[in-house]
Enzyme design. Structure first.
Site, mmCIF file in Angstrom:
data_model
loop_
_atom_site.group_PDB
_atom_site.id
_atom_site.type_symbol
_atom_site.label_atom_id
_atom_site.label_comp_id
_atom_site.label_asym_id
_atom_site.label_seq_id
_atom_site.Cartn_x
_atom_site.Cartn_y
_atom_site.Cartn_z
ATOM 1 N N ASP A 129 42.770 3.517 -18.976
ATOM 2 C CA ASP A 129 44.255 2.702 -18.850
ATOM 3 C C ASP A 129 45.109 3.215 -20.083
ATOM 4 O O ASP A 129 46.419 3.026 -20.055
ATOM 5 C CB ASP A 129 44.004 1.341 -19.040
ATOM 6 C CG ASP A 129 43.670 0.706 -17.473
ATOM 7 O OD1 ASP A 129 43.833 1.263 -16.696
ATOM 8 O OD2 ASP A 129 43.133 -0.363 -17.613
ATOM 9 N N CYS A 135 34.727 3.517 -24.609
ATOM 10 C CA CYS A 135 33.908 3.461 -23.266
ATOM 11 C C CYS A 135 34.732 3.980 -22.038
ATOM 12 O O CYS A 135 34.013 3.918 -21.063
ATOM 13 C CB CYS A 135 33.555 1.805 -22.944
ATOM 14 S SG CYS A 135 34.891 0.778 -22.657
ATOM 15 N N GLY A 185 39.511 1.909 -23.980
ATOM 16 C CA GLY A 185 39.318 2.076 -22.540
ATOM 17 C C GLY A 185 40.483 3.544 -22.323
ATOM 18 O O GLY A 185 41.744 3.183 -21.943
ATOM 19 N N SER A 186 39.904 4.849 -22.311
ATOM 20 C CA SER A 186 40.907 5.899 -22.270
ATOM 21 C C SER A 186 41.744 6.054 -20.918
ATOM 22 O O SER A 186 42.475 6.429 -20.840
ATOM 23 C CB SER A 186 39.989 7.083 -22.513
ATOM 24 O OG SER A 186 38.836 7.293 -21.562
ATOM 25 N N HIS A 199 0.808 -0.961 -0.004
ATOM 26 C CA HIS A 199 0.137 -0.067 0.041
ATOM 27 C C HIS A 199 0.803 1.108 0.103
ATOM 28 O O HIS A 199 0.689 2.174 -0.894
ATOM 29 C CB HIS A 199 -0.861 0.057 1.201
ATOM 30 C CG HIS A 199 -1.750 1.294 1.343
ATOM 31 N ND1 HIS A 199 -1.263 2.288 1.917
ATOM 32 C CD2 HIS A 199 -2.833 1.667 0.720
ATOM 33 C CE1 HIS A 199 -2.441 3.148 2.027
ATOM 34 N NE2 HIS A 199 -3.347 2.712 1.230
ATOM 35 N N ARG A 254 31.827 -6.611 -20.426
ATOM 36 C CA ARG A 254 33.219 -6.829 -20.168
ATOM 37 C C ARG A 254 33.293 -7.831 -19.180
ATOM 38 O O ARG A 254 32.696 -7.795 -18.186
ATOM 39 C CB ARG A 254 33.717 -5.286 -19.785
ATOM 40 C CG ARG A 254 35.427 -5.576 -19.677
ATOM 41 C CD ARG A 254 35.954 -4.420 -19.459
ATOM 42 N NE ARG A 254 35.833 -3.961 -17.958
ATOM 43 C CZ ARG A 254 35.994 -2.700 -17.463
ATOM 44 N NH1 ARG A 254 36.498 -1.705 -18.255
ATOM 45 N NH2 ARG A 254 35.834 -2.475 -16.056
#
Length: 800
Positions: free
Chosen positions: A704, A751, A701-702, A420, A578
């Site tokens: 790393d 990404c 993966g910018s 409710h 991934r």
């Protein structure tokens, strides 16, 4: 009135156009029996009294003018709501049945008992207001229902109490708020065969997600015994979510979420004096699911059929006979909250600075509100409520309606998403945190708190007034782009919030988030549970995996379910998942993990990503990840899932990983499976054309890539100024790999965090000719607009 023919109508003679005669609830039951029973949906038999019968009772007892006078006294302040309501109800309860109406009800009840083959058959006696279940007002729970009623005398008494319940305090207040004239709303009564759900289970289901309006899932709540406890929020029920688009395929089992509720009590049959009673559930009942997979899927298919028939999202109640096991639908009405929201227009709340977490429960809605607590323990104390406060109580029922609409937010000890408190909070547009367990013990009247429902399926109450931001936008206003703009998602609990964004898919679904937050156990500790030395970890793992003979299945089921909720949001667009990319110190932090992980000086550049998958140290754990992906794609149906390999250092490593995956049932190209690789190491750029022979696509993966290109630890505080994803060297690497991938015929996207943190970076990516940009949901709008502008400058043709 003659012969009772206009006073009582069997359900099978009613259609949804008969709301004026028998109310929405009874009209809907007739519609389902006529049109949906042939499709296999079971609805218990019964009959309804008409609106004419109600007015016949009112006028035969001469109470019409007295009711009107009581309402006027309340409206003019001469009597309180409680005083007026009590006086009007007594007029009904002290009334006498007109002989013809009583005879009509008795005759229909006798005929129902004859049809069922049971003397004095047990029935549910439910109210159905003739204005209820309209698109702008649900009337849900406003009038009374009475269960396990047997015999003519008890039936007539229950019907009299139904009539009186048209003037409960909550019903009067609700009609006043919605602008309905009190003497233009009549009440029909539905008398329906009971099924022995006291020996089985029952609950509520919706054909959409009740929190986000996501229209591709069915939400089912279930508890042991009769269903009133679920409706009233008196128990914490089991919860199931099912992905509707796959229900037509009988070979798939698209149950994307399954949560076992506490179910501390159940309502069962009582005596003639007390027809229903609550009793504690057994330890086994509390630990068990009410529904097996087949029952969940059957109910979900019924929900979809009912929704298709009515042409709108539906709110349904179901029951399961504990004697014979069959399922039935006992009510169906239009859903009246999410279905009224303007599609594509929504507010996005994000919390910034917050105080100490005080309690947590299920989040209802997605808003954030700060205010002062007003603790009200029972309905008889509601006069103590201070308008605009955060209402804190154990549970709510319809008696609480008069003050709930004056609250800033609601927090309860008990209840699920279909309780409710949850239903009313949604209709009122209030954030609520339900099922906290301890709110009434830990929160105190007068203290300043913040109620946050903007952080996923879990809601939180924080100490003090938090800082938060609100953004409003219309997704329909966003331009179309040729460059795909996708979402980075990690948390399955928040994924459904973003279904209205026109995203081209999920560019990054982080498996490790599901493992660390939902599973919490190192996969090798599940494979080798019997050899664990840490007794504390063993006990915790045993508790988390209760019900699983093979503890590895807990990992597979939980991971597949979590990823399924992310893939469902964008289906049929791609969702790139991934594979796990924990570092050894992060893996060691999982339950049982310390016994399986080496200690490394620099985990960032150590035993992570692809190198783990073929290593004897982790290969059995990786097999569980592969099993979860197989279940996700093949058993649940999410063939839109693309698998991505992280931190793959060399071509030789690529060959090894693909071989191990194939041995685990994930062979590239088989059943349409695509496998991508992260581009986050300079070798991935230098040998891009070679990597493209082994993988279908790249995702940059910018973070790393920046770290390894510039030689800067991204977590080193003293070098923070040197870590720059927009450094010319990093941009050169990105531009180069985009070109190389394109020439090799492989898809390439990004990404990494850069486009989310620096939306202008997206313009550079468009100039490079990248295929897709994946960003966090809060930056989607800004990036989409920048991409569109960059494409206009570059002269790219946008997709329509």
């Amino acid at each position: 009135m003659d012969g009772g023919m206009e006073q009582v109508i069997w359900f099978e003679h009613l259609r949804r156009g008969d709301i004026a005669r028998v109310g929405g609830k009874n009209a809907s039951l007739g519609e389902m029996i006529q049109d949906l029973s042939p499709k296999g949906i079971a609805v218990p038999a019964g009959f309804a009294t008409t609106a004419d019968a109600y007015w016949h009772y009112v006028d035969a007892n001469g109470i019409r003018d007295k009711v009107a006078a009581g309402i006027v006294d309340w409206q003019q302040g001469k009597a309180s709501l409680a005083e007026a309501g009590s006086a009007i109800r007594k007029l009904f309860l002290r009334g006498d049945w007109p002989q013809d109406l009583a005879n009509a009800i008795r005759a229909a009840y006798a005929e129902l008992s004859k049809r069922i083959g049971s003397e004095d058959v047990a029935v549910a006696v439910r109210s159905s207001a003739t204005a209820e279940d309209l698109p702008d007002a649900s009337f849900a729970g406003q009038q009374e229902s009475f269960l396990n009623i047997r015999g003519e005398r008890s039936l007539l008494d229950a019907c009299r109490r139904c009539y009186a319940s048209l003037f409960t305090d909550r019903a009067i207040s609700y009609r006043q708020t919605k602008g309905f004239e009190h003497l233009k709303v009549a009440l029909s009564i539905g008398i329906q065969q009971m099924v022995r759900s006291d020996l089985g289970g029952s609950g509520v289901m919706f054909s959409i997600d009740t929190e986000t309006g996501f229209d591709k899932v069915v939400l089912i709540n279930a508890a042991w015994g009769l269903g009133e406890n679920v409706v009233q929020g008196a128990v914490d029920p089991d919860e199931y979510q099912v992905f509707k688009p796959f229900l037509a395929n009988g070979s798939l089992r698209p149950i994307v979420a399954r949560k076992c509720g506490a179910k501390a009590k159940k309502m069962i049959y009582g005596s003639a004096e007390e027809p229903t009673i609550n009793v504690p559930t057994s330890k086994a009942e509390r630990a068990s699911y009410v529904l097996d997979d087949e029952a969940v899927l059957k109910l979900a298919r019924w929900a979809s059929l009912i929704e298709q028939h009515y042409g709108c999202p539906m709110d349904m109640e179901w029951a399961r006979n504990g004697e014979a096991g069959e399922l039935v639908i006992v009510q169906a009405r239009p859903e009246t909250v999410q279905s009224r929201h303007k599609t594509g227009v929504f507010r996005s709340y994000s919390i910034k600075q917050k105080g100490k977490k005080l309690v947590e429960g299920l989040a209802i809605g997605d808003a954030i509100v700060s205010g002062r607590v007003c603790l009200v323990e029972t309905a008889k104390d509601i006069d103590q409520f201070v308008d605009g406060s955060v209402l804190v109580t154990a549970t709510t029922d319809p008696d609480w309606m008069p003050i709930m609409k004056r609250a800033a937010a609601i927090v309860t000890d008990h209840g699920g998403r279909t309780s409710h408190a949850a239903i009313v909070s949604r209709e009122l547009g209030l954030p609520a945190v339900v099922g906290t367990g301890t709110a009434t013990l830990l929160l105190h009247t007068g203290e300043q708190v913040t109620v946050s429902c903007a952080e996923g399926y879990e809601g939180f109450v924080y100490d003090g007034a938090a800082e938060y931001e609100v953004e409003t936008f219309d997704a329909h206003d966003l331009p179309a782009t040729q460059t795909e703009v996708m979402l980075n998602l990690a948390n399955p609990a928040t994924a459904f919030r973003w279904w209205r964004l026109p995203a081209d898919g999920v560019g990054l679904a982080r498996m490790e988030f599901v493992i660390s937050n939902a599973i919490r156990i190192h996969p090798m500790a599940l494979v080798h549970f019997d050899r664990l030395k840490d007794e504390v970890a063993r006990n915790e793992i045993a508790a988390l995996t209760q019900g699983y003979d093979d503890k590895s299945e807990y990992f597979v089921d939980t991971l597949a379910g979590g990823l399924a909720r992310i893939a469902a949001v964008v289906h049929p667009n791609p969702a790139i998942v991934r594979l796990s990319d924990f570092k050894t110190n992060e893996y060691a932090g999982l339950l049982g993990g310390a016994e399986f992980e080496p200690k490394e000086e620099n985990p960032m550049l150590g035993f992570r990503g692809a190198s783990r998958y073929y290593s004897p140290r982790y290969r059995e754990g990786f097999a569980l990840e592969c099993r979860a992906i197989r279940k996700l794609r093949n058993e649940m149906g999410f063939a839109n899932v693309i698998v991505m390999v992280p931190f793959c250092r060399s071509i030789e490593e690529a060959e090894k990983v693909l071989q191990v995956m194939a041995e685990s049932g994930l062979k590239r190209g088989e059943d349409g499976l695509k496998i991508y690789v992260m581009c986050e190491i300079p070798s991935n750029v230098v040998l891009a054309k070679d990597f493209a022979r082994y993988f279908d696509g790249f995702s940059i993966g910018s973070n790393d890539l920046t770290q390894l290109t510039l030689g800067v630890d991204r977590d080193a505080g003293d070098l923070a100024d040197l870590f720059d994803e927009q450094d010319p060297a990093v941009k050169w690497m990105i531009s180069r790999v985009v070109t190389e991938a394109g020439q090799a015929g492989a898809k390439i996207g990004i990404c990494g965090q850069a486009p989310s943190d620096h939306p202008d970076f997206a313009a550079f990516l468009v100039e490079c000719g990248i295929d897709s940009i994946s960003v966090t949901p809060d930056s989607f709008v800004a990036v989409k607009q920048i991409v569109a502008e960059a494409e206009r400058r570059r002269g790219r043709t946008v997709r329509g």
